[in-house]
Motif scaffolding. Sequence first.
Motif, short mmCIF file in Angstrom:
data_model
loop_
_atom_site.label_atom_id
_atom_site.label_comp_id
_atom_site.label_asym_id
_atom_site.label_seq_id
_atom_site.Cartn_x
_atom_site.Cartn_y
_atom_site.Cartn_z
N VAL A 294 0.87 -1.24 -0.06
CA VAL A 294 0.10 -0.26 -0.16
C VAL A 294 1.04 1.19 0.09
CG1 VAL A 294 -1.77 1.33 1.32
CG2 VAL A 294 -1.84 -1.17 1.30
N GLY A 295 0.72 1.98 -0.95
CA GLY A 295 1.35 3.38 -1.06
C GLY A 295 0.66 4.48 -0.89
N TRP A 296 1.24 5.45 -0.46
CA TRP A 296 0.71 6.63 -0.39
C TRP A 296 1.44 7.82 -1.39
CZ3 TRP A 296 -3.51 8.27 2.23
CH2 TRP A 296 -4.01 7.31 3.46
N PHE A 297 0.56 8.32 -2.11
CA PHE A 297 1.12 9.29 -3.23
C PHE A 297 0.44 10.83 -3.19
CE2 PHE A 297 3.19 5.92 -5.77
CZ PHE A 297 2.38 4.87 -5.47
N ARG A 298 1.32 11.72 -3.55
CA ARG A 298 0.70 13.15 -3.50
C ARG A 298 0.72 13.82 -4.63
NH1 ARG A 298 4.48 15.54 0.77
NH2 ARG A 298 6.18 16.01 -0.95
N GLN A 299 -0.43 14.76 -4.96
CA GLN A 299 -0.38 15.35 -6.15
C GLN A 299 -0.60 16.78 -5.61
OE1 GLN A 299 -3.83 14.43 -8.69
NE2 GLN A 299 -2.70 14.78 -10.49
N ALA A 300 0.55 17.51 -6.00
CA ALA A 300 0.44 18.91 -5.64
C ALA A 300 -0.13 19.34 -7.02
CB ALA A 300 1.79 19.40 -5.61
N PRO A 301 -0.27 20.84 -7.19
CA PRO A 301 -0.95 21.31 -8.35
C PRO A 301 -0.20 20.88 -9.85
CG PRO A 301 -1.12 23.08 -6.84
CD PRO A 301 -0.39 21.92 -6.27
N GLY A 302 -0.70 20.09 -10.43
CA GLY A 302 0.08 19.66 -11.65
C GLY A 302 -0.71 18.18 -11.84
N GLY B 18 5.30 9.72 -4.96
CA GLY B 18 5.57 8.67 -4.19
C GLY B 18 5.98 9.34 -2.83
N VAL B 19 5.05 9.20 -1.80
CA VAL B 19 5.41 9.55 -0.46
C VAL B 19 5.83 8.48 0.56
CG1 VAL B 19 4.61 10.90 1.62
CG2 VAL B 19 3.83 11.66 -0.62
N SER B 20 5.33 7.44 0.47
CA SER B 20 5.56 6.49 1.42
C SER B 20 4.85 5.08 0.86
CB SER B 20 5.19 6.66 2.79
OG SER B 20 5.50 5.66 3.61
N GLY C 61 -0.89 18.94 -0.62
CA GLY C 61 -1.40 18.33 -2.02
C GLY C 61 -2.26 17.53 -1.80
N THR C 62 -2.93 16.61 -2.58
CA THR C 62 -3.91 15.67 -2.46
C THR C 62 -3.32 14.22 -2.39
OG1 THR C 62 -5.49 16.83 -3.79
CG2 THR C 62 -5.96 14.59 -3.55
N TYR C 63 -3.61 13.34 -1.25
CA TYR C 63 -2.84 12.49 -0.97
C TYR C 63 -3.64 11.33 -1.26
CZ TYR C 63 0.98 14.72 1.56
OH TYR C 63 1.88 15.45 1.76
N TYR C 64 -3.33 10.24 -2.29
CA TYR C 64 -4.18 9.13 -2.42
C TYR C 64 -3.40 7.91 -1.87
CZ TYR C 64 -5.74 12.09 -6.05
OH TYR C 64 -6.31 13.15 -6.77
N CYS C 65 -3.95 7.12 -1.45
CA CYS C 65 -3.76 5.71 -1.16
C CYS C 65 -3.82 4.62 -2.41
CB CYS C 65 -4.07 5.08 -0.01
SG CYS C 65 -5.80 4.73 0.22
N TYR D 233 -5.49 -0.43 -7.29
CA TYR D 233 -6.64 0.16 -6.78
C TYR D 233 -6.30 1.51 -6.18
CZ TYR D 233 -8.08 -4.69 -7.01
OH TYR D 233 -8.48 -6.25 -7.20
N TRP D 234 -7.13 2.48 -6.41
CA TRP D 234 -6.70 3.68 -5.97
C TRP D 234 -7.91 4.38 -5.51
CZ3 TRP D 234 -1.98 6.70 -6.90
CH2 TRP D 234 -1.08 6.06 -7.62
N GLY D 235 -7.42 5.04 -4.33
CA GLY D 235 -8.83 5.99 -3.69
C GLY D 235 -8.81 7.23 -4.32
N GLN D 236 -9.86 8.05 -4.02
CA GLN D 236 -10.16 9.16 -4.60
C GLN D 236 -9.37 10.37 -3.98
OE1 GLN D 236 -12.54 9.58 -6.94
NE2 GLN D 236 -12.26 7.28 -7.05
N GLY D 237 -8.83 10.10 -2.96
CA GLY D 237 -7.81 11.18 -2.47
C GLY D 237 -8.29 12.21 -1.28
N THR D 238 -7.54 12.66 -0.22
CA THR D 238 -7.71 13.75 0.72
C THR D 238 -6.91 14.92 0.61
OG1 THR D 238 -8.35 13.67 3.04
CG2 THR D 238 -6.51 12.36 2.50
#
Length: 120
Positions: A34-42, A47-49, A92-96, A109-114
């Motif tokens: 399970v990974g955590w990914f971050r999307q800043a504007p763009g 990959g965060v963790s 940013g928006t964080y997705y698992c 599998y991806w979540g919708q983000g927080t």
Amino acid sequence: QEQLVESGGGSVQPGGSLRLSCVASGLSLGVYAVGWFRQAPGPEHEGVSCISAEDRPTYYLDSAKGRFTVSRDDSGDTVYLQMNDLKPEDTGTYYCAAGSHCIYDSMIYWGQGTQVTVPS
């Protein structure tokens, strides 16, 4: 239907903390990396963790080391990202995401983000 749902985002002052949660339905997170990914504007996801299916090893973005901790609960179906000493660049928006390995292209599998906001 398989689904991941993130929660725990918000707006916090620099130096504050947040704990993100990733809860699965329709699948058992315990058998996945399970990974955590971050999307800043763009468009890019950073990959965060990540926590491997066997819980070891874990991986962190260099800027997150010493501040973020990824873990699972005892059931294995919830994964957390504890974020301490938050900085404006953590915004940013964080997705698992869940997949076979801690590699972006293996995530199925991806979540919708927080949203996480740390004002400067």
